[in-house]
Design an enzyme around this catalytic site. Structure first.
Site, PDB file in Angstrom:
ATOM      1  N   GLU A  61     108.414  99.606  64.835  1.00 58.05           N
ATOM      2  CA  GLU A  61     108.631 101.018  65.937  1.00 58.05           C
ATOM      3  C   GLU A  61     109.415 102.660  65.583  1.00 58.05           C
ATOM      4  O   GLU A  61     108.610 103.489  65.596  1.00 58.05           O
ATOM      5  CB  GLU A  61     109.935 100.021  66.503  1.00 58.05           C
ATOM      6  CG  GLU A  61     110.074  99.085  67.125  1.00 58.05           C
ATOM      7  CD  GLU A  61     108.382  99.287  68.244  1.00 58.05           C
ATOM      8  OE1 GLU A  61     108.742  99.931  69.384  1.00 58.05           O
ATOM      9  OE2 GLU A  61     108.200  98.143  68.095  1.00 58.05           O
ATOM     10  N   HIS A 103     102.698 107.166  71.299  1.00 58.31           N
ATOM     11  CA  HIS A 103     103.089 105.736  70.606  1.00 58.31           C
ATOM     12  C   HIS A 103     103.034 104.508  70.004  1.00 58.31           C
ATOM     13  O   HIS A 103     102.912 103.527  69.459  1.00 58.31           O
ATOM     14  CB  HIS A 103     105.342 105.561  70.822  1.00 58.31           C
ATOM     15  CG  HIS A 103     105.830 103.672  70.295  1.00 58.31           C
ATOM     16  ND1 HIS A 103     106.935 104.540  69.026  1.00 58.31           N
ATOM     17  CD2 HIS A 103     105.864 102.640  70.730  1.00 58.31           C
ATOM     18  CE1 HIS A 103     107.481 102.930  69.214  1.00 58.31           C
ATOM     19  NE2 HIS A 103     106.377 102.280  69.234  1.00 58.31           N
ATOM     20  N   GLU A 104     102.371 103.845  71.900  1.00 52.44           N
ATOM     21  CA  GLU A 104     102.056 102.743  72.065  1.00 52.44           C
ATOM     22  C   GLU A 104     100.264 102.769  71.349  1.00 52.44           C
ATOM     23  O   GLU A 104      99.923 101.971  70.323  1.00 52.44           O
ATOM     24  CB  GLU A 104     101.812 102.189  73.247  1.00 52.44           C
ATOM     25  CG  GLU A 104     102.976 102.159  73.635  1.00 52.44           C
ATOM     26  CD  GLU A 104     103.547 101.783  73.687  1.00 52.44           C
ATOM     27  OE1 GLU A 104     103.265 100.228  72.739  1.00 52.44           O
ATOM     28  OE2 GLU A 104     104.453 100.992  73.454  1.00 52.44           O
ATOM     29  N   HIS A 161     100.194 101.926  67.720  1.00 53.90           N
ATOM     30  CA  HIS A 161     100.566 100.441  67.532  1.00 53.90           C
ATOM     31  C   HIS A 161      99.004  99.925  67.891  1.00 53.90           C
ATOM     32  O   HIS A 161      98.770  98.508  66.743  1.00 53.90           O
ATOM     33  CB  HIS A 161     100.678  99.629  68.434  1.00 53.90           C
ATOM     34  CG  HIS A 161     102.523 100.003  68.623  1.00 53.90           C
ATOM     35  ND1 HIS A 161     103.645  99.404  67.016  1.00 53.90           N
ATOM     36  CD2 HIS A 161     103.169 100.077  69.363  1.00 53.90           C
ATOM     37  CE1 HIS A 161     104.654  99.732  67.231  1.00 53.90           C
ATOM     38  NE2 HIS A 161     104.925  99.451  68.700  1.00 53.90           N
TER      39      HIS A 161
END
Length: 660
Positions: A275, A180-181, A184
């Site tokens: 998100e 997930h990170e 980004h």
């Protein structure tokens, strides 16, 4: 959304942030002006002589140009200086953000099982996505489950996880959070996040300023023994001034809280939709929805959820994996979508219960045989001929992750341990550079023997033998992992080390494109370790200006000469740029000359600051030049990856077909 579209989207969000910032500043100026006007009205009302029949408004104008100008100047200076101060304090990139939130960097030589597991997950994903291996931080004082990625760009990004996440999450769940990170990081969100921290701090400066003024005037009143009255009637100019200032301070403080409220709204508006995209990317990357869904479920069942205790957590709330702030009555200020919404999008069959004890059950997937996996993997030539490298830039895929796991698995444990310590990593880098120039082994060893003691030479020879046994593509990963270790610890004689590496590369008095790329990657990575700021890509050349066209021409000319051999490099460059609307008719071939490689460094710096559309077309032309001779050497494939990295366009591994 592909990589280049994601970068354009990040730029649009930055412009939107600037717009919101400007609107917020204008609103604050108007509100402060009204507060100052009320304060002046109060002063005139209280200081008028007793029995006076004129109105205080007779002595002041509601709309006063001078008052407007000075109010605007004061507010802009206050907010601007606050934003500038915060931005400069974060100049160190992701490491500055992590340390400001109480983070402790994880040493790559750690023996702690959980920390080593986290490092392995982060390294696998860095190799799979083609980005530099980020530093890893632990928020030791945070018992909740949370994480974030921060940095000005992909070359100075860090991944931070809370102590609660490290202790509570399984490897699959940790992998989902880290994926997930990484989304980004790849999609350009990190730079926007740091800018947002600076913007928010500037907007809330009014609250800080109001509190400061309140403290000063309270202290002044107490020191003077209370109110002072003049002998002339009314409340006296001194008392009127104090009351008027108190009124202004109260109003400014209230306005500051309103500014803080809108700052949180901006924070939520910028981060919420991202998100969902990052959750989807994590599922796509790991092909294991139970991982990230399990992490979200554990957050829901955890006693402290994802709430962070650090006093600066609110400034970075938009960066976290889950909402890190305790929310009151309004969910409109939440920087993240509700947990149950995120979980149901990933796991539609979820029953809505946050069961902390029930293990996640999923049907194990049948692993393909080694022969089937090899057959399914396209050859290096097929990948280049199909232009797949461009489509792979900035992507997160299960295939890339599997390749990265194969690459790291091919590194012997003894060599891996060596790469995780500063001295060992330095020797491995020397061995890697020498291993790629086997025609001049004797000359290279003479250079090394002149610089090291006999014991160190023995250690370097051991590393050299291990490096030679590595599959070809694994060497690039070993280079990246070794330089990551060196960025974490002081390296005495850093410039001398780079000079030695340059001597080894140029021992044959010829600098190939591959050797140039190795040297540039090493210099960039080690510069990060020395605390130097990463190259600034904020200056965007949106059009193909003459200096950009010249830089593209220089790069393509060098690539064409290397790829075409005895062919016609000038014709190859022309053929490569003809179908590209941004480059056609503006980029020309450069004849070979002295200092070509030196100019290439400057050219890559210019191209790194160009628009992503220009970089995409430039890389497309590079691919055309490389594949023109019908051959794909491992050095060419790796050079292409490293050129992509130099242009801040991360390219994942091309697959096991490029091994030995």
């Amino acid at each position: 959304m592909d990589f280049f579209e994601a970068q354009d989207n990040a730029i649009r969000k930055t412009k939107r942030l600037v717009f919101f910032y400007a609107v917020a500043v204008v609103c604050i100026v108007v509100c402060v002006y009204l507060a100052v006007t009320v304060g002046e009205f109060t002063y005139h009302q209280l200081s008028r002589p007793e029995g006076a029949t004129y109105s205080p408004m007779d002595r002041m104008d509601v709309v006063d140009t001078g008052r407007i100008v000075w109010t605007a100047i004061g507010v802009v200076l206050l907010v601007g200086m606050g934003s500038l101060y915060k931005t400069l304090s974060l100049r160190g990139g992701g490491a500055s953000v992590a340390t400001s939130l109480g983070g402790e960097r994880v040493d790559r030589s750690t023996n702690d099982h959980k920390r080593k597991q986290l490092l392995n997950v982060v390294e696998e994903m860095a190799i799979a996505s083609g980005v530099p291996v980020p530093e890893v931080y632990i928020l030791n004082r945070e018992a909740s489950i949370n994480a974030f990625a921060a940095g000005w760009g992909r070359d100075d990004a860090v991944i931070a996880v809370s102590a609660g996440a490290l202790a509570t999450l399984s490897r699959d769940e940790l992998q989902g959070v880290v994926a997930h990170e990484y989304s980004h990081v790849l999609h350009g969100d990190c730079r926007l996040n740091i800018r947002l921290m600076g913007v928010l701090f500037g907007i809330v400066m009014l609250t800080i300023f109001g509190r400061l003024l309140g403290s000063i005037f309270r202290g002044g009143i107490y020191a003077s023994g209370g109110r002072r009255r003049s002998s002339g009637g009314g409340k006296g100019n001194g008392g009127a001034l104090i009351i008027a200032v108190i009124v202004v301070v109260i109003l400014v403080t209230i306005i500051g809280y309103i500014g803080s409220f809108f700052a949180r709204l901006i924070q939520a508006a910028i981060s919420r939709q991202r998100e969902y995209l990052a959750d989807a990317a994590a599922v796509q990357f790991t092909r294991n929805p139970d991982g990230i869904a399990g992490a979200l479920k554990k957050i829901g069942s955890h006693s402290t959820h994802a709430v962070l205790e650090h006093p600066s957590a609110s400034e970075a709330a938009h960066m976290f994996f889950a909402d890190g702030l305790a929310r009151g009555f309004s969910s409109a200020l939440a920087t993240h979508p509700p947990l149950d919404e995120r979980i149901r999008l990933i796991d539609p069959q979820w029953d809505g219960k946050y069961d902390r004890h029930r293990p996640v059950k999923r049907k194990p997937e049948k692993a393909p045989s080694e022969e089937a996996a090899k057959a399914a993997r396209p050859s290096g030539r097929q990948m280049i001929e199909g232009m797949a490298i461009l489509g792979a830039i900035g992507t997160m895929s299960t295939g890339n992750l599997a390749t990265a796991q194969q690459i790291t698995g091919a590194i012997p444990e003894s060599l891996d341990s060596r790469m995780r310590e500063s001295e060992g990593a330095r020797k491995v880098i020397l061995a890697l550079v020498m291993a790629d120039n086997t025609l001049d082994d004797d000359a290279q060893w003479k250079v090394v023997e002149a610089a090291f003691s006999p014991d160190e030479i023995t250690s370097i020879r051991e590393a050299y033998d291990q490096v030679l046994a590595l599959p070809r593509e694994t060497r690039l990963a070993a280079l990246e992992l070794s330089t990551t270790t060196l960025t974490q610890s002081p390296l005495p004689g850093r410039e001398d080390f780079l000079t030695l590496l340059n001597s080894l590369i140029q021992v044959d008095e010829h600098l190939s494109l591959y050797e140039f790329c190795v040297r540039r990657i090493l210099r960039e990575r080690l510069a990060r370790g020395s605390g130097s700021a990463s190259s600034d890509s904020s200056v965007q050349y949106m059009q193909l200006k003459p200096e950009v066209a010249k830089a593209v021409g220089n790069l393509l000319s060098i690539v064409a000469r290397e790829a075409a051999g005895a062919g016609q490099p000038a014709a190859l460059v022309s053929e490569a740029v003809t179908p590209l609307y941004l480059l056609n008719g503006k980029v020309s071939y450069h004849e070979a000359g002295e200092g070509d490689m030196g100019q290439l460094d400057h050219s890559l710096d210019i191209l790194r600051s160009s628009a992503f559309a220009i970089r995409a077309q430039c890389l497309r032309a590079v691919v055309h030049c490389i594949k023109a001779d019908g051959k794909l050497l491992p050095e060419e494939a790796e050079s292409l990856r490293m050129l992509s990295l130099s242009l801040d366009c991360p390219a994942p591994p091309l697959g096991g077909a490029l091994s030995n």
